[in-house]
Design a protein around this motif. Structure first.
Motif, PDB file in Angstrom:
ATOM      1  N   ILE A  49       0.851  -1.194   0.000  1.00 60.32           N
ATOM      2  CA  ILE A  49       0.000   0.000   0.000  1.00 60.32           C
ATOM      3  C   ILE A  49       0.889   1.247   0.000  1.00 60.32           C
ATOM      4  O   ILE A  49       1.795   1.376   0.813  1.00 60.32           O
ATOM      5  CB  ILE A  49      -0.952   0.013   1.218  1.00 60.32           C
ATOM      6  CG1 ILE A  49      -1.827  -1.237   1.253  1.00 60.32           C
ATOM      7  CG2 ILE A  49      -1.801   1.280   1.228  1.00 60.32           C
ATOM      8  CD1 ILE A  49      -2.763  -1.428   0.090  1.00 60.32           C
ATOM      9  N   GLY A  50       0.606   2.146  -0.946  1.00 56.22           N
ATOM     10  CA  GLY A  50       1.373   3.380  -1.061  1.00 56.22           C
ATOM     11  C   GLY A  50       2.637   3.236  -1.893  1.00 56.22           C
ATOM     12  O   GLY A  50       3.355   4.208  -2.103  1.00 56.22           O
ATOM     13  N   VAL A  83      -7.134   5.242 -12.956  1.00 55.01           N
ATOM     14  CA  VAL A  83      -7.349   4.358 -11.813  1.00 55.01           C
ATOM     15  C   VAL A  83      -7.663   2.965 -12.356  1.00 55.01           C
ATOM     16  O   VAL A  83      -8.504   2.801 -13.239  1.00 55.01           O
ATOM     17  CB  VAL A  83      -8.489   4.874 -10.914  1.00 55.01           C
ATOM     18  CG1 VAL A  83      -8.804   3.869  -9.809  1.00 55.01           C
ATOM     19  CG2 VAL A  83      -8.114   6.222 -10.308  1.00 55.01           C
ATOM     20  N   GLY A 164      -3.833   3.648  -8.146  1.00 54.59           N
ATOM     21  CA  GLY A 164      -4.114   5.043  -8.490  1.00 54.59           C
ATOM     22  C   GLY A 164      -3.496   5.452  -9.818  1.00 54.59           C
ATOM     23  O   GLY A 164      -2.718   4.711 -10.420  1.00 54.59           O
ATOM     24  N   ASP A 166      -1.223   7.382 -10.311  1.00 56.03           N
ATOM     25  CA  ASP A 166       0.230   7.481 -10.195  1.00 56.03           C
ATOM     26  C   ASP A 166       0.921   6.114 -10.239  1.00 56.03           C
ATOM     27  O   ASP A 166       2.134   6.022 -10.104  1.00 56.03           O
ATOM     28  CB  ASP A 166       0.604   8.210  -8.905  1.00 56.03           C
ATOM     29  CG  ASP A 166       0.040   7.536  -7.656  1.00 56.03           C
ATOM     30  OD1 ASP A 166      -0.659   6.501  -7.771  1.00 56.03           O
ATOM     31  OD2 ASP A 166       0.289   8.049  -6.546  1.00 56.03           O
ATOM     32  N   LYS A 168       0.523   3.753  -8.043  1.00 57.14           N
ATOM     33  CA  LYS A 168       0.740   3.220  -6.699  1.00 57.14           C
ATOM     34  C   LYS A 168      -0.510   2.495  -6.208  1.00 57.14           C
ATOM     35  O   LYS A 168      -1.632   2.875  -6.528  1.00 57.14           O
ATOM     36  CB  LYS A 168       1.101   4.342  -5.730  1.00 57.14           C
ATOM     37  CG  LYS A 168       2.454   4.950  -6.011  1.00 57.14           C
ATOM     38  CD  LYS A 168       2.790   6.027  -5.009  1.00 57.14           C
ATOM     39  CE  LYS A 168       4.151   6.627  -5.327  1.00 57.14           C
ATOM     40  NZ  LYS A 168       4.464   7.746  -4.420  1.00 57.14           N
ATOM     41  N   TRP A 170      -3.353   1.679  -3.847  1.00 57.30           N
ATOM     42  CA  TRP A 170      -4.122   2.407  -2.845  1.00 57.30           C
ATOM     43  C   TRP A 170      -4.766   1.482  -1.825  1.00 57.30           C
ATOM     44  O   TRP A 170      -4.911   1.831  -0.669  1.00 57.30           O
ATOM     45  CB  TRP A 170      -5.232   3.202  -3.526  1.00 57.30           C
ATOM     46  CG  TRP A 170      -4.786   4.502  -4.068  1.00 57.30           C
ATOM     47  CD1 TRP A 170      -3.927   4.698  -5.116  1.00 57.30           C
ATOM     48  CD2 TRP A 170      -5.132   5.784  -3.595  1.00 57.30           C
ATOM     49  NE1 TRP A 170      -3.752   6.035  -5.322  1.00 57.30           N
ATOM     50  CE2 TRP A 170      -4.483   6.728  -4.397  1.00 57.30           C
ATOM     51  CE3 TRP A 170      -5.960   6.252  -2.574  1.00 57.30           C
ATOM     52  CZ2 TRP A 170      -4.614   8.091  -4.211  1.00 57.30           C
ATOM     53  CZ3 TRP A 170      -6.097   7.600  -2.385  1.00 57.30           C
ATOM     54  CH2 TRP A 170      -5.417   8.512  -3.194  1.00 57.30           C
ATOM     55  N   PHE A 171      -5.201   0.317  -2.297  1.00 52.17           N
ATOM     56  CA  PHE A 171      -6.019  -0.546  -1.438  1.00 52.17           C
ATOM     57  C   PHE A 171      -5.915  -1.977  -1.928  1.00 52.17           C
ATOM     58  O   PHE A 171      -5.734  -2.230  -3.119  1.00 52.17           O
ATOM     59  CB  PHE A 171      -7.486  -0.082  -1.479  1.00 52.17           C
ATOM     60  CG  PHE A 171      -8.424  -0.925  -0.670  1.00 52.17           C
ATOM     61  CD1 PHE A 171      -8.438  -0.844   0.716  1.00 52.17           C
ATOM     62  CD2 PHE A 171      -9.301  -1.799  -1.292  1.00 52.17           C
ATOM     63  CE1 PHE A 171      -9.308  -1.626   1.462  1.00 52.17           C
ATOM     64  CE2 PHE A 171     -10.177  -2.569  -0.557  1.00 52.17           C
ATOM     65  CZ  PHE A 171     -10.181  -2.484   0.826  1.00 52.17           C
ATOM     66  N   GLU A 189     -13.106   3.064  -1.441  1.00 51.33           N
ATOM     67  CA  GLU A 189     -11.671   3.132  -1.737  1.00 51.33           C
ATOM     68  C   GLU A 189     -11.429   3.531  -3.199  1.00 51.33           C
ATOM     69  O   GLU A 189     -10.503   4.283  -3.494  1.00 51.33           O
ATOM     70  CB  GLU A 189     -10.991   1.798  -1.423  1.00 51.33           C
ATOM     71  CG  GLU A 189     -11.001   1.429   0.042  1.00 51.33           C
ATOM     72  CD  GLU A 189     -10.226   2.396   0.924  1.00 51.33           C
ATOM     73  OE1 GLU A 189      -9.270   3.049   0.442  1.00 51.33           O
ATOM     74  OE2 GLU A 189     -10.573   2.516   2.112  1.00 51.33           O
ATOM     75  N   LYS A 192     -11.981   7.255  -3.427  1.00 48.38           N
ATOM     76  CA  LYS A 192     -10.819   7.987  -2.911  1.00 48.38           C
ATOM     77  C   LYS A 192      -9.725   8.088  -3.975  1.00 48.38           C
ATOM     78  O   LYS A 192      -9.144   9.150  -4.165  1.00 48.38           O
ATOM     79  CB  LYS A 192     -10.248   7.270  -1.682  1.00 48.38           C
ATOM     80  CG  LYS A 192     -11.007   7.476  -0.416  1.00 48.38           C
ATOM     81  CD  LYS A 192     -10.232   6.788   0.704  1.00 48.38           C
ATOM     82  CE  LYS A 192     -11.060   6.572   1.929  1.00 48.38           C
ATOM     83  NZ  LYS A 192     -10.326   5.795   2.946  1.00 48.38           N
ATOM     84  N   ALA A 193      -9.453   6.967  -4.630  1.00 54.11           N
ATOM     85  CA  ALA A 193      -8.412   6.970  -5.676  1.00 54.11           C
ATOM     86  C   ALA A 193      -8.833   7.852  -6.839  1.00 54.11           C
ATOM     87  O   ALA A 193      -7.997   8.579  -7.409  1.00 54.11           O
ATOM     88  CB  ALA A 193      -8.154   5.535  -6.155  1.00 54.11           C
ATOM     89  N   SER A 196      -8.373  11.603  -6.068  1.00 55.39           N
ATOM     90  CA  SER A 196      -6.998  12.079  -5.888  1.00 55.39           C
ATOM     91  C   SER A 196      -6.465  12.678  -7.181  1.00 55.39           C
ATOM     92  O   SER A 196      -6.734  12.183  -8.266  1.00 55.39           O
ATOM     93  CB  SER A 196      -6.102  10.920  -5.455  1.00 55.39           C
ATOM     94  OG  SER A 196      -4.764  11.328  -5.461  1.00 55.39           O
TER      95      SER A 196
END
Length: 198
Positions: A49-50, A83, A164, A166, A168, A170-171, A189, A192-193, A196
């Motif tokens: 994550i991240g 996404v 995401g 980017d 990365k 997210w979940f 979730e 949220k992505a 962003s």
């Protein structure tokens, strides 16, 4: 010279010595059961994550089509810019059948890109599975030896990742998408992505 008599512990102390390992074992077993039941297994934390999605370049599932066109495999650079929902699935996976309608629903959202990692499966079986349950994937890579799933930290199929714009993660959802976690967890979730800017 006479040998000194052996001193045996008193009976009460002997019982404590004998029962102590059993008490420790039962205590540890109880702790394990409490911790196991304390959380939702779908929320197992992921070290990814991240972090950027693992390098994933997989060939397409042979003969797989959508709308009459061949579906490509997976290329790492495709995770950048939109996404992406990555679903690890297989035709032999019973929970994958149960989550199929939710994936088909998610595929209707044009803001998302759905990608499948077909885990240790035969192409014929994968094609039949998607022919029967519907094909939500714009790309689906064949992970014949399971190496990609290992790179993604998959515990077992099915698992779903939100990546995401980017690139990365997210979940991560461990286990099938269900009516309970679809609205309460996964859609939130994804939103949220999507919201962003990165």
């Amino acid at each position: 010279m006479t040998a000194s008599p052996t001193l045996d512990p008193p009976p009460a102390r002997r019982r404590v010595i004998v029962l102590l390992p059993l008490a420790v074992f039962l205590g540890l077993a109880a702790l394990f059961v409490v911790r196991l039941g304390a959380g939702d297994p779908s929320h197992i934390p992921s070290a990814l994550i991240g972090r950027p999605a693992p390098a994933t370049d997989l060939p397409p599932v042979a003969g797989l089509e959508r709308d009459g066109k061949p579906i490509p495999g997976i290329a790492s650079q495709d995770f950048i810019g939109q996404v992406t929902l990555v679903n690890v699935w297989s035709s032999w996976c019973v929970p994958c059948r149960e989550e199929a309608p939710f994936l088909v629903r998610l595929a209707e959202d044009s803001r998302l890109r759905l990608v499948g990692i077909n885990y240790k499966d035969e192409a014929d079986n994968a094609r039949r599975f998607l022919g029967h349950y519907g094909n939500p994937f714009v790309a689906s890579g064949a992970d014949h030896n399971g190496r990609a799933a290992i790179e993604w930290g998959v515990y077992g199929v099915p698992e779903t990742f939100v990546v995401g714009r980017d690139g990365k993660i997210w979940f991560k959802l461990v286990g099938p998408i269900t009516a309970d976690n679809f609205d309460a967890v996964l859609k939130r979730e994804i939103e949220k992505a999507l919201s962003s800017r990165t």
